[in-house]
Scaffold this active site. Structure first.
Site, short mmCIF file in Angstrom:
data_model
loop_
_atom_site.label_atom_id
_atom_site.label_comp_id
_atom_site.label_asym_id
_atom_site.label_seq_id
_atom_site.Cartn_x
_atom_site.Cartn_y
_atom_site.Cartn_z
CB ALA A 94 2.94 11.32 5.30
CE LYS A 131 -5.05 8.65 13.70
NZ LYS A 131 -4.12 8.11 12.71
CG ASN A 159 -6.87 6.34 10.22
OD1 ASN A 159 -6.13 6.44 11.20
ND2 ASN A 159 -6.85 7.18 9.20
CG ASN A 192 -8.78 19.39 10.93
OD1 ASN A 192 -9.55 19.08 10.01
ND2 ASN A 192 -7.78 18.63 11.31
N GLY A 207 0.85 -1.18 0.00
CA GLY A 207 0.00 0.00 0.00
C GLY A 207 0.89 1.23 0.00
O1 KPL Z 1 -6.24 12.19 12.01
C1 KPL Z 1 -6.77 13.13 11.50
C2 KPL Z 1 -7.10 13.01 10.07
O2 KPL Z 1 -6.90 13.94 9.32
O3 KPL Z 1 -7.52 11.92 9.69
C3 KPL Z 1 -7.15 14.34 12.31
C4 KPL Z 1 -6.84 14.07 13.74
C5 KPL Z 1 -8.60 14.64 12.14
C6 KPL Z 1 -6.35 15.56 11.95
O4 KPL Z 1 -6.72 16.17 10.81
#
Ligand code: KPL
Length: 310
Positions: A125, A181, A100, A199, A10
């Site tokens: 990144a 997270k 994630n 954000n 990936g």
């Molecule tokens: O992890 C993030 C993402 O962009 O996925 C956050 C914490 C929301 C920061 O932008």
């Protein structure tokens, strides 16, 4: 075990960040579904340039098996990538899941014929093009298995990553850290992705109240799942964490917004669906989270044909 040969499956932003950071101390193979240049460049947070040649292999023509496989696809591509790879791996090769959310990890931990670690990272990144990735900001990575075993492996990998410039730590509570997270992502990403905002704009009306509504739904679900915020307890603890992240990433375009803007699939299933499944299991209402999931599913159906999850 010595972890010297790494496959990185990936080659998005995170995969290439890991590959380029490891390239000086380990043998690294980027496993990709399409051809990718072997010469890759990392723009470092200090605006330095790190160019390295790495081996690039197609899944149909893999080199000798590695000591460890890093699966760095997006959450929705993880199971398909693992399925394509599994028959090429001898039993016992460790797998590290960098996704994630909390979706594919438990299934892959069951399915993989070897030790499985999960990773959660705050390294930032983004991809510039097929040859360049920007390492936007230094972060920290936690590694551990969902069952709390494999601590020696997690410690060894943490040492390898740390010495390559990606500070990492072996932990016994990776499940809690993945859910934390996920909670932060659920409070931020769907809102900014759908509104098309950075954000920091969540601090303003009307978004501030919408974040608070989501926090009010998230806190009881997380409590019912036994997931406590890192600092403080209950709603106040989650509120502190989420507003801290919004403050610290105010100028950022969140990953889900970047996916929407690039016309890519988003990670809504991995981030929102586990919360809604948990809400249902505990008899808790979560209409705000459900509305985001429904809207992001509708978008996914409109941008990609069904079944094209990777
Ligand atoms: O992890 C993030 C993402 O962009 O996925 C956050 C914490 C929301 C920061 O932008």
């Amino acid at each position: 075990m010595t972890l010297t040969r790494h496959w990185i499956v990936g080659p998005g932003a995170l995969g290439r960040l890991i590959a380029l950071r490891l390239a000086d101390r380990a043998s690294v193979t980027l496993v990709a579904r399409r051809p990718l240049p072997a010469e890759q460049t990392l723009i470092t947070p200090a605006d330095g340039v790190l160019t390295r040649r790495v081996e690039v292999a197609r899944i149909e023509a893999l080199p000798a098996p590695p000591d460890v496989v890093h699966l760095t696809t997006k959450a929705h591509g993880a199971e398909a990538a693992h399925a394509a790879l599994a028959s090429h791996l001898p039993a016992g090769v460790p797998l590290v899941l960098w996704q994630n959310g909390f979706d594919a990890q438990p299934r892959l931990a069951e399915r993989h014929a070897g030790p499985v670690l999960c990773a959660t990272t705050t390294e930032g990144a983004h991809v510039q093009d097929d040859t360049r990735v920007t390492h936007a900001g230094h972060g920290h990575t936690f590694l551990g298995s969902l069952t709390g075993d494999q601590h020696a492996l997690a410690t060894e990998l943490a040492t390898v990553l740390s010495s390559a410039g990606l500070p990492a730590e072996a932990v016994f509570d990776i499940r809690v850290r993945l859910w934390r997270k996920l909670a932060v992502n659920a409070a931020i990403n769907p809102l900014v992705a759908r509104a098309g905002i950075r954000n920091g704009e969540l601090r303003e009306a009307p978004y501030r109240a919408r974040v608070e509504t989501l926090l009010g739904e998230l806190a009881p679900i997380l409590a019912a799942e036994g997931i406590a915020p890192p600092d403080g307890a209950g709603l106040d603890g989650w509120r502190r964490l989420v507003w801290q992240v919004i403050e610290a990433t105010a100028a950022n375009r969140a990953s889900m917004l970047q996916d929407v803007q690039a016309g890519r699939p988003t990670e809504h299933e991995a981030i929102l669906a586990p919360l809604l499944v948990a809400a249902e299991r505990h008899g808790l209402a979560a209409p705000g989270l459900a509305e985001h999931l429904a809207a992001l599913r509708a978008r996914a159906a409109a941008v990609a044909p069904p079944g094209d999850g990777c």
